[in-house]
Design an enzyme around this catalytic site. Sequence first.
Site, PDB file in Angstrom:
ATOM      1  N   HIS A  65      46.908  12.953 -17.355  1.00  0.00           N
ATOM      2  CA  HIS A  65      47.311  11.559 -17.558  1.00  0.00           C
ATOM      3  C   HIS A  65      47.431  10.837 -16.208  1.00  0.00           C
ATOM      4  O   HIS A  65      47.292   9.618 -16.138  1.00  0.00           O
ATOM      5  CB  HIS A  65      48.657  11.472 -18.278  1.00  0.00           C
ATOM      6  N   ASP A  77      48.750  11.579 -32.692  1.00  0.00           N
ATOM      7  CA  ASP A  77      49.051  12.832 -31.990  1.00  0.00           C
ATOM      8  C   ASP A  77      50.283  13.458 -32.621  1.00  0.00           C
ATOM      9  O   ASP A  77      51.390  13.372 -32.085  1.00  0.00           O
ATOM     10  CB  ASP A  77      49.299  12.568 -30.504  1.00  0.00           C
ATOM     11  N   ASP A  98      39.411  12.444 -24.839  1.00  0.00           N
ATOM     12  CA  ASP A  98      40.826  12.132 -24.649  1.00  0.00           C
ATOM     13  C   ASP A  98      40.878  10.672 -24.214  1.00  0.00           C
ATOM     14  O   ASP A  98      39.858  10.041 -23.927  1.00  0.00           O
ATOM     15  CB  ASP A  98      41.442  13.059 -23.597  1.00  0.00           C
ATOM     16  N   ARG A 114      53.433  22.605 -25.904  1.00  0.00           N
ATOM     17  CA  ARG A 114      52.526  22.021 -26.904  1.00  0.00           C
ATOM     18  C   ARG A 114      51.481  23.040 -27.347  1.00  0.00           C
ATOM     19  O   ARG A 114      50.872  22.878 -28.410  1.00  0.00           O
ATOM     20  CB  ARG A 114      51.827  20.790 -26.334  1.00  0.00           C
ATOM     21  N   ARG A 121      56.358  11.643 -34.286  1.00  0.00           N
ATOM     22  CA  ARG A 121      55.999  10.278 -33.892  1.00  0.00           C
ATOM     23  C   ARG A 121      56.616   9.204 -34.782  1.00  0.00           C
ATOM     24  O   ARG A 121      56.853   8.090 -34.330  1.00  0.00           O
ATOM     25  CB  ARG A 121      54.476  10.106 -33.924  1.00  0.00           C
ATOM     26  N   LYS A 124      41.991  20.610 -29.261  1.00  0.00           N
ATOM     27  CA  LYS A 124      42.041  19.974 -27.940  1.00  0.00           C
ATOM     28  C   LYS A 124      42.744  20.908 -26.949  1.00  0.00           C
ATOM     29  O   LYS A 124      43.505  21.786 -27.367  1.00  0.00           O
ATOM     30  CB  LYS A 124      42.743  18.620 -28.021  1.00  0.00           C
ATOM     31  N   HIS A 125      42.397  20.834 -25.663  1.00  0.00           N
ATOM     32  CA  HIS A 125      41.568  19.868 -24.942  1.00  0.00           C
ATOM     33  C   HIS A 125      40.435  20.652 -24.310  1.00  0.00           C
ATOM     34  O   HIS A 125      40.665  21.424 -23.382  1.00  0.00           O
ATOM     35  CB  HIS A 125      42.379  19.157 -23.887  1.00  0.00           C
TER      36      HIS A 125
END
Length: 530
Positions: free
Chosen positions: A201, A84, A273, A158, A92, A188-189
Amino acid sequence: MLPVEKLSLPEKIGQLIIVRTTGYIFDHQIRYPAWEATQPQLKKWIEELNLGGVILLGGSCAEIAYRTQQLQTWAKTPLFIAADIEEGVGQRFSGASWFPPPMALAEIYNENPSLAIKYAEKMGEITALEALAIGINWILAPVTDINNNPDNPVINVRAFGDKLKTVEDLTSAFVRGCHNYPILTSAKHFPGHGDTATDSHLDLPIINHSLERLQSLELVAFERVIKEKVDSVMTAHLLVNALDSYNPATLSPKVLMDLLRKKMGFEGLIITDALIMGGVKKYASPEEIAVKALQAGADILLMPENPEIAIKSVIKAIDSGILSESRIDESYLRVTYAKQKLFGESVNSQSHSMSDIYSLEASQAVNEILAQSMSRGGNIPIQNASEGINLVVVEDLLNCEYLDRSSPAITIPQTRGYHRQVFDEYNLFSVQNTQQPLLLQVFLRGNPFRGRAGLTPESQKFYLKLFTENNLQGVVIYGSPYVKNWFLSHMPKSIPWVFSYGQMPIAQELALKFLFNLSGKFDIVKGDFL
Protein backbone atom coordinates in the site's frame (compact mmCIF):
# COMPACT_ATOMS: atom_id res chain seq x y z
CA MET A 1 -26.21 -10.27 -20.76
CA LEU A 2 -25.09 -8.05 -23.62
CA PRO A 3 -22.86 -9.75 -26.22
CA VAL A 4 -19.60 -8.13 -27.24
CA GLU A 5 -20.88 -6.62 -30.49
CA LYS A 6 -23.74 -4.75 -28.76
CA LEU A 7 -21.43 -2.55 -26.68
CA SER A 8 -19.24 0.27 -27.88
CA LEU A 9 -15.51 0.07 -27.24
CA PRO A 10 -15.65 2.57 -24.32
CA GLU A 11 -18.52 0.57 -22.77
CA LYS A 12 -16.57 -2.68 -23.03
CA ILE A 13 -13.57 -1.03 -21.38
CA GLY A 14 -15.88 0.33 -18.69
CA GLN A 15 -16.91 -3.22 -17.85
CA LEU A 16 -13.29 -3.95 -16.94
CA ILE A 17 -13.19 -1.30 -14.21
CA ILE A 18 -14.24 -1.50 -10.56
CA VAL A 19 -14.27 1.70 -8.49
CA ARG A 20 -14.46 2.12 -4.76
CA THR A 21 -17.46 3.66 -3.08
CA THR A 22 -18.73 4.18 0.43
CA GLY A 23 -21.36 1.91 1.92
CA TYR A 24 -22.93 4.91 3.62
CA ILE A 25 -25.97 6.41 1.95
CA PHE A 26 -25.21 10.12 2.10
CA ASP A 27 -22.27 12.11 0.75
CA HIS A 28 -21.58 13.82 4.06
CA GLN A 29 -20.81 10.38 5.52
CA ILE A 30 -17.96 9.70 3.08
CA ARG A 31 -14.85 8.86 5.12
CA TYR A 32 -12.25 8.64 2.34
CA PRO A 33 -13.03 11.45 -0.15
CA ALA A 34 -9.78 10.92 -2.05
CA TRP A 35 -10.96 7.41 -3.00
CA GLU A 36 -14.76 7.54 -2.87
CA ALA A 37 -16.76 9.59 -5.38
CA THR A 38 -19.83 11.62 -4.46
CA GLN A 39 -23.22 10.15 -5.36
CA PRO A 40 -23.70 12.34 -8.48
CA GLN A 41 -20.20 11.49 -9.72
CA LEU A 42 -20.61 7.78 -9.08
CA LYS A 43 -24.05 7.70 -10.71
CA LYS A 44 -22.62 9.47 -13.77
CA TRP A 45 -19.72 7.00 -13.99
CA ILE A 46 -21.97 3.95 -13.73
CA GLU A 47 -24.54 5.23 -16.20
CA GLU A 48 -22.26 6.87 -18.76
CA LEU A 49 -19.09 4.78 -18.53
CA ASN A 50 -20.89 1.43 -18.04
CA LEU A 51 -18.53 0.50 -15.20
CA GLY A 52 -18.19 -3.17 -14.36
CA GLY A 53 -18.61 -2.84 -10.64
CA VAL A 54 -17.89 -1.24 -7.31
CA ILE A 55 -16.02 -2.23 -4.18
CA LEU A 56 -17.70 -1.22 -0.93
CA LEU A 57 -16.37 -0.19 2.47
CA GLY A 58 -18.22 1.12 5.51
CA GLY A 59 -21.83 1.10 6.70
CA SER A 60 -24.20 -1.33 8.35
CA CYS A 61 -25.75 -4.37 6.73
CA ALA A 62 -29.07 -2.54 6.37
CA GLU A 63 -27.35 0.37 4.62
CA ILE A 64 -25.45 -1.96 2.29
CA ALA A 65 -28.63 -3.82 1.34
CA TYR A 66 -30.17 -0.49 0.31
CA ARG A 67 -26.97 0.76 -1.29
CA THR A 68 -26.42 -2.28 -3.49
CA GLN A 69 -29.98 -2.11 -4.80
CA GLN A 70 -29.50 1.59 -5.53
CA LEU A 71 -26.26 0.97 -7.40
CA GLN A 72 -27.74 -1.84 -9.49
CA THR A 73 -30.63 0.40 -10.59
CA TRP A 74 -28.09 2.88 -11.99
CA ALA A 75 -26.37 0.24 -14.11
CA LYS A 76 -27.21 -0.81 -17.67
CA THR A 77 -25.17 -3.99 -17.20
CA PRO A 78 -25.46 -5.68 -13.76
CA LEU A 79 -22.61 -4.74 -11.46
CA PHE A 80 -19.97 -6.72 -9.70
CA ILE A 81 -20.27 -5.63 -6.07
CA ALA A 82 -17.13 -6.63 -4.24
CA ALA A 83 -15.79 -6.32 -0.71
CA ASP A 84 -12.62 -7.24 1.18
CA ILE A 85 -14.43 -9.49 3.63
CA GLU A 86 -11.59 -11.82 4.56
CA GLU A 87 -12.95 -12.14 8.12
CA GLY A 88 -16.64 -12.34 7.33
CA VAL A 89 -19.14 -9.70 6.29
CA GLY A 90 -19.12 -8.18 9.79
CA GLN A 91 -15.46 -7.22 9.36
CA ARG A 92 -16.58 -4.39 7.06
CA PHE A 93 -20.32 -4.01 7.61
CA SER A 94 -21.73 -3.90 11.14
CA GLY A 95 -24.37 -6.37 12.18
CA ALA A 96 -23.08 -9.39 10.28
CA SER A 97 -20.81 -12.22 11.41
CA TRP A 98 -17.28 -11.09 12.22
CA PHE A 99 -14.83 -13.99 12.32
CA PRO A 100 -11.34 -13.83 13.81
CA PRO A 101 -8.57 -13.39 11.23
CA PRO A 102 -7.79 -16.49 9.13
CA MET A 103 -4.61 -17.30 11.06
CA ALA A 104 -6.83 -18.35 13.96
CA LEU A 105 -7.78 -21.37 11.89
CA ALA A 106 -4.10 -22.23 11.45
CA GLU A 107 -3.84 -22.39 15.26
CA ILE A 108 -6.66 -24.94 15.31
CA TYR A 109 -5.12 -26.79 12.34
CA ASN A 110 -1.93 -27.39 14.33
CA GLU A 111 -3.89 -29.56 16.78
CA ASN A 112 -6.82 -30.78 14.69
CA PRO A 113 -6.53 -30.34 10.91
CA SER A 114 -9.93 -31.84 10.10
CA LEU A 115 -11.70 -29.52 12.55
CA ALA A 116 -9.91 -26.47 11.14
CA ILE A 117 -10.85 -27.46 7.60
CA LYS A 118 -14.48 -27.85 8.69
CA TYR A 119 -14.42 -24.37 10.24
CA ALA A 120 -12.78 -22.83 7.14
CA GLU A 121 -15.48 -24.28 4.92
CA LYS A 122 -18.20 -23.07 7.30
CA MET A 123 -16.59 -19.62 7.40
CA GLY A 124 -16.72 -19.47 3.60
CA GLU A 125 -20.31 -20.66 3.51
CA ILE A 126 -21.51 -18.14 6.09
CA THR A 127 -19.59 -15.30 4.47
CA ALA A 128 -21.10 -16.08 1.07
CA LEU A 129 -24.65 -16.35 2.39
CA GLU A 130 -24.46 -13.10 4.36
CA ALA A 131 -22.77 -11.28 1.47
CA LEU A 132 -25.55 -12.25 -0.94
CA ALA A 133 -28.15 -11.23 1.63
CA ILE A 134 -27.00 -7.62 1.36
CA GLY A 135 -26.22 -7.60 -2.36
CA ILE A 136 -22.46 -8.33 -2.40
CA ASN A 137 -21.56 -10.85 -5.10
CA TRP A 138 -17.75 -10.92 -5.10
CA ILE A 139 -15.77 -11.92 -2.00
CA LEU A 140 -12.19 -10.66 -2.33
CA ALA A 141 -10.86 -13.62 -0.36
CA PRO A 142 -9.25 -15.95 0.54
CA VAL A 143 -5.81 -14.53 1.22
CA THR A 144 -3.66 -17.31 -0.26
CA ASP A 145 -0.32 -15.87 0.81
CA ILE A 146 1.87 -17.88 3.19
CA ASN A 147 2.88 -15.52 5.98
CA ASN A 148 6.38 -16.94 6.45
CA ASN A 149 7.80 -13.56 7.53
CA PRO A 150 6.77 -12.58 11.09
CA ASP A 151 7.67 -8.97 10.26
CA ASN A 152 5.20 -8.83 7.38
CA PRO A 153 3.28 -5.63 8.12
CA VAL A 154 0.34 -6.12 5.77
CA ILE A 155 -0.48 -9.84 5.34
CA ASN A 156 0.30 -11.13 8.82
CA VAL A 157 -2.79 -12.66 10.48
CA ARG A 158 -4.81 -12.15 7.29
CA ALA A 159 -3.10 -15.31 5.99
CA PHE A 160 -4.34 -18.80 6.81
CA GLY A 161 -0.97 -19.60 8.32
CA ASP A 162 2.77 -19.69 7.78
CA LYS A 163 3.02 -23.26 6.47
CA LEU A 164 2.21 -24.41 2.94
CA LYS A 165 0.01 -27.43 3.80
CA THR A 166 -2.02 -25.40 6.27
CA VAL A 167 -2.66 -22.59 3.79
CA GLU A 168 -3.44 -25.05 0.97
CA ASP A 169 -6.03 -26.95 2.99
CA LEU A 170 -7.72 -23.98 4.61
CA THR A 171 -7.95 -21.69 1.58
CA SER A 172 -9.34 -24.55 -0.49
CA ALA A 173 -11.93 -25.28 2.20
CA PHE A 174 -12.94 -21.61 2.33
CA VAL A 175 -13.48 -21.58 -1.46
CA ARG A 176 -15.56 -24.77 -1.27
CA GLY A 177 -17.74 -23.21 1.39
CA CYS A 178 -18.30 -20.07 -0.66
CA HIS A 179 -19.21 -22.11 -3.73
CA ASN A 180 -22.32 -23.44 -2.04
CA TYR A 181 -23.79 -20.17 -3.29
CA PRO A 182 -23.64 -18.20 -6.59
CA ILE A 183 -20.85 -15.85 -5.58
CA LEU A 184 -17.33 -15.09 -6.80
CA THR A 185 -14.16 -15.73 -4.81
CA SER A 186 -10.64 -14.36 -5.23
CA ALA A 187 -7.26 -15.84 -4.31
CA LYS A 188 -4.80 -13.11 -3.40
CA HIS A 189 -2.09 -11.76 -3.71
CA PHE A 190 -0.44 -13.51 -6.67
CA PRO A 191 2.35 -14.66 -6.90
CA GLY A 192 2.65 -14.43 -3.08
CA HIS A 193 2.92 -11.50 -0.66
CA GLY A 194 3.75 -13.53 2.44
CA ASP A 195 7.51 -13.07 2.66
CA THR A 196 7.85 -9.30 2.57
CA ALA A 197 8.59 -6.69 5.20
CA THR A 198 7.19 -3.86 3.06
CA ASP A 199 3.52 -2.91 2.74
CA SER A 200 2.60 -2.61 -0.94
CA HIS A 201 0.00 0.00 0.00
CA LEU A 202 2.97 2.25 0.72
CA ASP A 203 5.81 1.09 -1.54
CA LEU A 204 6.91 -1.69 -3.91
CA PRO A 205 8.20 -4.78 -2.06
CA ILE A 206 11.06 -6.66 -3.72
CA ILE A 207 11.31 -10.46 -3.54
CA ASN A 208 14.63 -12.10 -4.37
CA HIS A 209 13.73 -15.76 -3.91
CA SER A 210 14.77 -18.23 -6.59
CA LEU A 211 12.30 -19.66 -9.06
CA GLU A 212 12.75 -23.07 -7.42
CA ARG A 213 11.72 -21.63 -4.05
CA LEU A 214 8.63 -19.95 -5.53
CA GLN A 215 7.60 -23.14 -7.35
CA SER A 216 7.95 -25.24 -4.20
CA LEU A 217 6.18 -22.86 -1.80
CA GLU A 218 4.33 -19.66 -2.74
CA LEU A 219 2.94 -20.81 -6.09
CA VAL A 220 1.78 -24.18 -4.78
CA ALA A 221 -0.94 -22.63 -2.63
CA PHE A 222 -2.34 -20.78 -5.65
CA GLU A 223 -2.22 -23.95 -7.76
CA ARG A 224 -4.35 -25.66 -5.13
CA VAL A 225 -7.13 -23.04 -5.08
CA ILE A 226 -7.09 -22.88 -8.87
CA LYS A 227 -7.86 -26.62 -8.86
CA GLU A 228 -10.64 -25.79 -6.39
CA LYS A 229 -12.12 -23.51 -9.11
CA VAL A 230 -11.50 -20.19 -7.41
CA ASP A 231 -13.21 -17.61 -9.64
CA SER A 232 -10.52 -14.95 -9.72
CA VAL A 233 -6.93 -14.28 -8.79
CA MET A 234 -5.83 -10.89 -7.49
CA THR A 235 -2.40 -9.63 -8.44
CA ALA A 236 0.20 -8.35 -5.99
CA HIS A 237 2.17 -5.16 -6.37
CA LEU A 238 5.51 -6.93 -5.95
CA LEU A 239 8.77 -6.98 -7.87
CA VAL A 240 9.65 -10.68 -8.03
CA ASN A 241 13.08 -10.74 -9.62
CA ALA A 242 13.04 -14.44 -10.53
CA LEU A 243 9.91 -13.84 -12.62
CA ASP A 244 10.34 -10.28 -13.92
CA SER A 245 13.12 -8.01 -12.71
CA TYR A 246 11.59 -4.91 -14.30
CA ASN A 247 7.79 -4.92 -13.94
CA PRO A 248 5.72 -5.28 -10.77
CA ALA A 249 3.66 -8.46 -10.95
CA THR A 250 0.47 -6.48 -11.59
CA LEU A 251 2.02 -5.03 -14.76
CA SER A 252 4.01 -8.08 -15.84
CA PRO A 253 3.02 -10.26 -18.85
CA LYS A 254 5.60 -12.78 -17.65
CA VAL A 255 3.75 -13.16 -14.34
CA LEU A 256 0.13 -12.90 -15.46
CA MET A 257 0.17 -14.38 -18.97
CA ASP A 258 3.17 -16.69 -19.11
CA LEU A 259 2.95 -18.01 -15.55
CA LEU A 260 -0.64 -17.70 -14.34
CA ARG A 261 -2.53 -18.17 -17.59
CA LYS A 262 -0.29 -20.49 -19.63
CA LYS A 263 1.79 -22.48 -17.17
CA MET A 264 -0.71 -22.70 -14.29
CA GLY A 265 -3.75 -22.92 -16.58
CA PHE A 266 -5.93 -20.35 -14.80
CA GLU A 267 -8.99 -19.49 -16.90
CA GLY A 268 -10.92 -17.20 -14.54
CA LEU A 269 -10.75 -13.47 -13.94
CA ILE A 270 -7.45 -11.77 -13.16
CA ILE A 271 -8.10 -8.70 -11.02
CA THR A 272 -5.45 -6.19 -10.04
CA ASP A 273 -4.96 -5.09 -6.49
CA ALA A 274 -5.97 -1.45 -6.04
CA LEU A 275 -4.18 0.67 -8.64
CA ILE A 276 -3.99 3.65 -6.30
CA MET A 277 -1.63 1.79 -3.95
CA GLY A 278 1.92 3.04 -3.56
CA GLY A 279 3.39 -0.26 -4.75
CA VAL A 280 2.25 0.45 -8.30
CA LYS A 281 1.29 4.13 -8.30
CA LYS A 282 4.94 5.12 -7.86
CA TYR A 283 5.89 2.93 -10.81
CA ALA A 284 3.89 4.65 -13.57
CA SER A 285 1.33 7.38 -14.26
CA PRO A 286 -2.40 6.62 -13.96
CA GLU A 287 -2.64 6.64 -17.77
CA GLU A 288 0.21 4.14 -18.12
CA ILE A 289 -0.94 1.88 -15.30
CA ALA A 290 -4.31 1.08 -16.88
CA VAL A 291 -2.76 0.21 -20.24
CA LYS A 292 0.15 -1.76 -18.78
CA ALA A 293 -2.15 -3.83 -16.55
CA LEU A 294 -4.30 -4.84 -19.53
CA GLN A 295 -1.21 -5.55 -21.63
CA ALA A 296 0.06 -7.78 -18.83
CA GLY A 297 -3.14 -9.84 -18.89
CA ALA A 298 -5.36 -8.34 -16.18
CA ASP A 299 -9.11 -8.49 -16.83
CA ILE A 300 -10.28 -6.13 -14.09
CA LEU A 301 -8.71 -2.81 -13.15
CA LEU A 302 -9.47 -2.33 -9.46
CA MET A 303 -9.66 1.25 -8.20
CA PRO A 304 -7.84 3.21 -10.90
CA GLU A 305 -7.27 6.80 -9.82
CA ASN A 306 -9.95 8.03 -12.24
CA PRO A 307 -12.05 5.69 -14.44
CA GLU A 308 -12.58 8.34 -17.10
CA ILE A 309 -8.83 8.79 -17.49
CA ALA A 310 -8.32 5.03 -17.53
CA ILE A 311 -10.86 4.50 -20.31
CA LYS A 312 -9.47 7.35 -22.42
CA SER A 313 -5.94 6.00 -21.95
CA VAL A 314 -6.93 2.52 -23.11
CA ILE A 315 -8.75 3.89 -26.18
CA LYS A 316 -5.70 5.99 -27.02
CA ALA A 317 -3.48 2.90 -26.70
CA ILE A 318 -5.76 0.97 -29.07
CA ASP A 319 -5.80 3.81 -31.59
CA SER A 320 -2.00 3.93 -31.55
CA GLY A 321 -1.61 0.16 -31.87
CA ILE A 322 -0.12 -0.38 -28.41
CA LEU A 323 -3.16 -2.44 -27.37
CA SER A 324 -5.68 -4.35 -29.51
CA GLU A 325 -9.44 -4.32 -29.27
CA SER A 326 -9.35 -8.12 -29.35
CA ARG A 327 -7.42 -8.01 -26.06
CA ILE A 328 -10.29 -5.98 -24.55
CA ASP A 329 -12.81 -8.49 -25.94
CA GLU A 330 -10.98 -11.38 -24.24
CA SER A 331 -11.39 -9.78 -20.83
CA TYR A 332 -14.92 -8.58 -21.54
CA LEU A 333 -15.97 -12.13 -22.41
CA ARG A 334 -14.55 -13.38 -19.09
CA VAL A 335 -16.48 -10.62 -17.31
CA THR A 336 -19.66 -11.61 -19.17
CA TYR A 337 -19.21 -15.26 -18.25
CA ALA A 338 -18.69 -14.40 -14.56
CA LYS A 339 -21.77 -12.17 -14.48
CA GLN A 340 -23.82 -14.88 -16.14
CA LYS A 341 -22.85 -17.15 -13.24
CA LEU A 342 -23.99 -14.52 -10.76
CA PHE A 343 -27.15 -13.23 -12.34
CA GLY A 344 -28.39 -15.68 -14.97
CA GLU A 345 -30.95 -13.63 -16.84
CA SER A 346 -31.85 -11.27 -14.00
CA VAL A 347 -30.03 -9.18 -11.44
CA ASN A 348 -32.93 -9.93 -9.05
CA SER A 349 -32.67 -13.71 -9.38
CA GLN A 350 -31.05 -14.18 -5.95
CA SER A 351 -33.47 -14.95 -3.14
CA HIS A 352 -31.60 -14.18 0.06
CA SER A 353 -32.77 -11.86 2.81
CA MET A 354 -31.60 -9.99 5.90
CA SER A 355 -32.82 -12.91 8.01
CA ASP A 356 -29.69 -14.72 6.82
CA ILE A 357 -27.49 -12.27 8.75
CA TYR A 358 -25.81 -13.52 11.95
CA SER A 359 -27.85 -16.68 12.41
CA LEU A 360 -27.52 -18.90 15.47
CA GLU A 361 -25.35 -21.22 13.39
CA ALA A 362 -23.07 -18.33 12.41
CA SER A 363 -22.81 -17.07 15.99
CA GLN A 364 -21.89 -20.56 17.18
CA ALA A 365 -19.22 -20.93 14.50
CA VAL A 366 -17.60 -17.60 15.41
CA ASN A 367 -17.61 -18.48 19.11
CA GLU A 368 -16.16 -21.94 18.54
CA ILE A 369 -13.33 -20.68 16.35
CA LEU A 370 -12.46 -17.96 18.86
CA ALA A 371 -12.49 -20.38 21.78
CA GLN A 372 -10.59 -23.16 19.97
CA SER A 373 -7.83 -20.78 18.81
CA MET A 374 -7.39 -18.97 22.13
CA SER A 375 -4.39 -19.69 24.36
CA ARG A 376 -3.59 -18.85 27.98
CA GLY A 377 -1.04 -19.40 30.70
CA GLY A 378 0.52 -18.17 33.93
CA ASN A 379 -1.19 -18.29 37.29
CA ILE A 380 -4.79 -17.86 36.13
CA PRO A 381 -7.14 -16.46 37.38
CA ILE A 382 -6.18 -12.84 37.79
CA GLN A 383 -6.98 -11.32 41.16
CA ASN A 384 -9.69 -8.69 41.64
CA ALA A 385 -8.61 -5.19 42.66
CA SER A 386 -10.20 -2.39 44.64
CA GLU A 387 -8.44 0.50 42.87
CA GLY A 388 -6.82 -1.09 39.84
CA ILE A 389 -5.94 0.31 36.43
CA ASN A 390 -7.21 -1.23 33.20
CA LEU A 391 -4.50 -0.20 30.73
CA VAL A 392 -5.96 -0.72 27.25
CA VAL A 393 -3.42 -0.08 24.49
CA VAL A 394 -4.68 0.37 20.94
CA GLU A 395 -2.88 1.19 17.72
CA ASP A 396 -5.09 4.11 16.70
CA LEU A 397 -7.48 5.82 19.10
CA LEU A 398 -9.32 7.51 16.23
CA ASN A 399 -9.95 4.32 14.26
CA CYS A 400 -10.97 1.70 16.77
CA GLU A 401 -14.28 0.14 15.76
CA TYR A 402 -13.99 -2.80 18.15
CA LEU A 403 -13.77 -0.68 21.31
CA ASP A 404 -16.07 1.78 23.06
CA ARG A 405 -17.24 2.42 26.62
CA SER A 406 -19.62 -0.57 26.55
CA SER A 407 -17.07 -3.03 25.15
CA PRO A 408 -16.23 -6.05 27.35
CA ALA A 409 -12.57 -4.96 27.49
CA ILE A 410 -13.79 -1.95 29.47
CA THR A 411 -16.90 -3.12 31.31
CA ILE A 412 -15.77 -6.53 32.59
CA PRO A 413 -12.56 -5.27 34.29
CA GLN A 414 -14.61 -2.46 35.86
CA THR A 415 -16.71 -5.04 37.70
CA ARG A 416 -13.46 -6.50 39.06
CA GLY A 417 -12.01 -3.23 40.29
CA TYR A 418 -9.94 -2.21 37.26
CA HIS A 419 -10.87 1.25 36.07
CA ARG A 420 -10.77 2.44 32.51
CA GLN A 421 -7.63 3.75 30.84
CA VAL A 422 -7.18 3.73 27.07
CA PHE A 423 -3.97 4.78 25.35
CA ASP A 424 -2.39 4.54 21.96
CA GLU A 425 1.02 2.90 22.01
CA TYR A 426 2.87 6.21 21.75
CA ASN A 427 1.53 7.58 25.06
CA LEU A 428 2.31 4.81 27.51
CA PHE A 429 4.71 7.01 29.46
CA SER A 430 1.79 8.75 31.15
CA VAL A 431 0.93 5.66 33.20
CA GLN A 432 4.46 4.93 34.47
CA ASN A 433 5.48 4.75 38.13
CA THR A 434 2.04 3.81 39.40
CA GLN A 435 1.75 1.47 42.39
CA GLN A 436 -1.81 0.41 41.66
CA PRO A 437 -2.67 -3.13 40.48
CA LEU A 438 -2.65 -3.09 36.69
CA LEU A 439 -4.37 -5.14 33.99
CA LEU A 440 -2.74 -4.75 30.56
CA GLN A 441 -4.74 -5.32 27.37
CA VAL A 442 -2.93 -4.86 24.04
CA PHE A 443 -4.78 -4.69 20.71
CA LEU A 444 -2.23 -5.08 17.94
CA ARG A 445 -2.01 -6.86 14.57
CA GLY A 446 -0.65 -6.35 11.08
CA ASN A 447 -2.89 -4.11 8.97
CA PRO A 448 -2.64 -2.26 5.65
CA PHE A 449 -1.01 1.18 5.83
CA ARG A 450 0.46 0.47 9.26
CA GLY A 451 3.95 -0.04 7.84
CA ARG A 452 5.13 -2.44 10.55
CA ALA A 453 3.97 -5.61 12.23
CA GLY A 454 5.04 -5.48 15.87
CA LEU A 455 5.67 -3.29 18.88
CA THR A 456 7.48 0.02 18.68
CA PRO A 457 10.89 0.20 20.40
CA GLU A 458 9.39 2.72 22.84
CA SER A 459 6.53 0.42 23.84
CA GLN A 460 8.93 -2.51 24.25
CA LYS A 461 10.96 -0.46 26.74
CA PHE A 462 7.79 0.41 28.64
CA TYR A 463 6.65 -3.21 28.86
CA LEU A 464 10.10 -4.45 29.90
CA LYS A 465 10.06 -1.95 32.76
CA LEU A 466 6.52 -3.01 33.65
CA PHE A 467 7.62 -6.64 33.94
CA THR A 468 10.15 -5.71 36.65
CA GLU A 469 7.50 -4.11 38.86
CA ASN A 470 5.10 -5.94 41.12
CA ASN A 471 1.85 -4.26 40.07
CA LEU A 472 1.18 -6.09 36.78
CA GLN A 473 -1.64 -8.54 37.53
CA GLY A 474 -2.44 -9.93 34.09
CA VAL A 475 -2.04 -9.49 30.32
CA VAL A 476 -4.40 -9.96 27.38
CA ILE A 477 -3.10 -9.77 23.79
CA TYR A 478 -5.63 -9.39 20.98
CA GLY A 479 -4.59 -9.92 17.37
CA SER A 480 -1.01 -10.90 16.65
CA PRO A 481 0.57 -14.19 17.77
CA TYR A 482 3.94 -12.61 17.03
CA VAL A 483 3.29 -9.92 19.64
CA LYS A 484 2.12 -12.63 22.04
CA ASN A 485 5.40 -14.49 21.50
CA TRP A 486 7.37 -11.36 22.33
CA PHE A 487 5.50 -10.97 25.62
CA LEU A 488 5.92 -14.61 26.57
CA SER A 489 9.67 -14.47 25.93
CA HIS A 490 10.13 -11.43 28.18
CA MET A 491 7.58 -11.37 31.00
CA PRO A 492 7.65 -13.50 34.17
CA LYS A 493 6.04 -16.90 33.59
CA SER A 494 3.79 -16.52 36.61
CA ILE A 495 1.84 -13.53 35.23
CA PRO A 496 -1.62 -14.65 34.04
CA TRP A 497 -2.12 -14.13 30.32
CA VAL A 498 -4.63 -14.83 27.56
CA PHE A 499 -4.22 -14.48 23.81
CA SER A 500 -7.02 -14.11 21.24
CA TYR A 501 -6.68 -13.71 17.47
CA GLY A 502 -9.94 -11.76 17.48
CA GLN A 503 -10.31 -8.17 18.62
CA MET A 504 -14.10 -7.82 18.39
CA PRO A 505 -16.32 -7.62 21.52
CA ILE A 506 -17.09 -11.34 21.65
CA ALA A 507 -13.35 -12.09 21.60
CA GLN A 508 -12.84 -9.65 24.46
CA GLU A 509 -15.58 -11.30 26.50
CA LEU A 510 -14.21 -14.81 25.96
CA ALA A 511 -10.64 -13.76 26.79
CA LEU A 512 -11.59 -11.97 29.99
CA LYS A 513 -13.82 -14.84 31.11
CA PHE A 514 -10.75 -17.07 30.89
CA LEU A 515 -8.58 -14.53 32.68
CA PHE A 516 -10.99 -13.90 35.58
CA ASN A 517 -12.35 -17.47 35.62
CA LEU A 518 -15.91 -16.28 35.01
CA SER A 519 -18.90 -18.12 33.57
CA GLY A 520 -22.23 -17.15 32.08
CA LYS A 521 -23.16 -14.34 29.69
CA PHE A 522 -22.18 -10.74 30.44
CA ASP A 523 -25.18 -8.43 30.84
CA ILE A 524 -24.31 -4.88 29.74
CA VAL A 525 -27.30 -3.34 31.59
CA LYS A 526 -26.62 -5.20 34.83
CA GLY A 527 -22.88 -4.75 34.46
CA ASP A 528 -21.97 -8.31 35.44
CA PHE A 529 -22.30 -11.95 34.42
CA LEU A 530 -25.66 -13.65 34.65
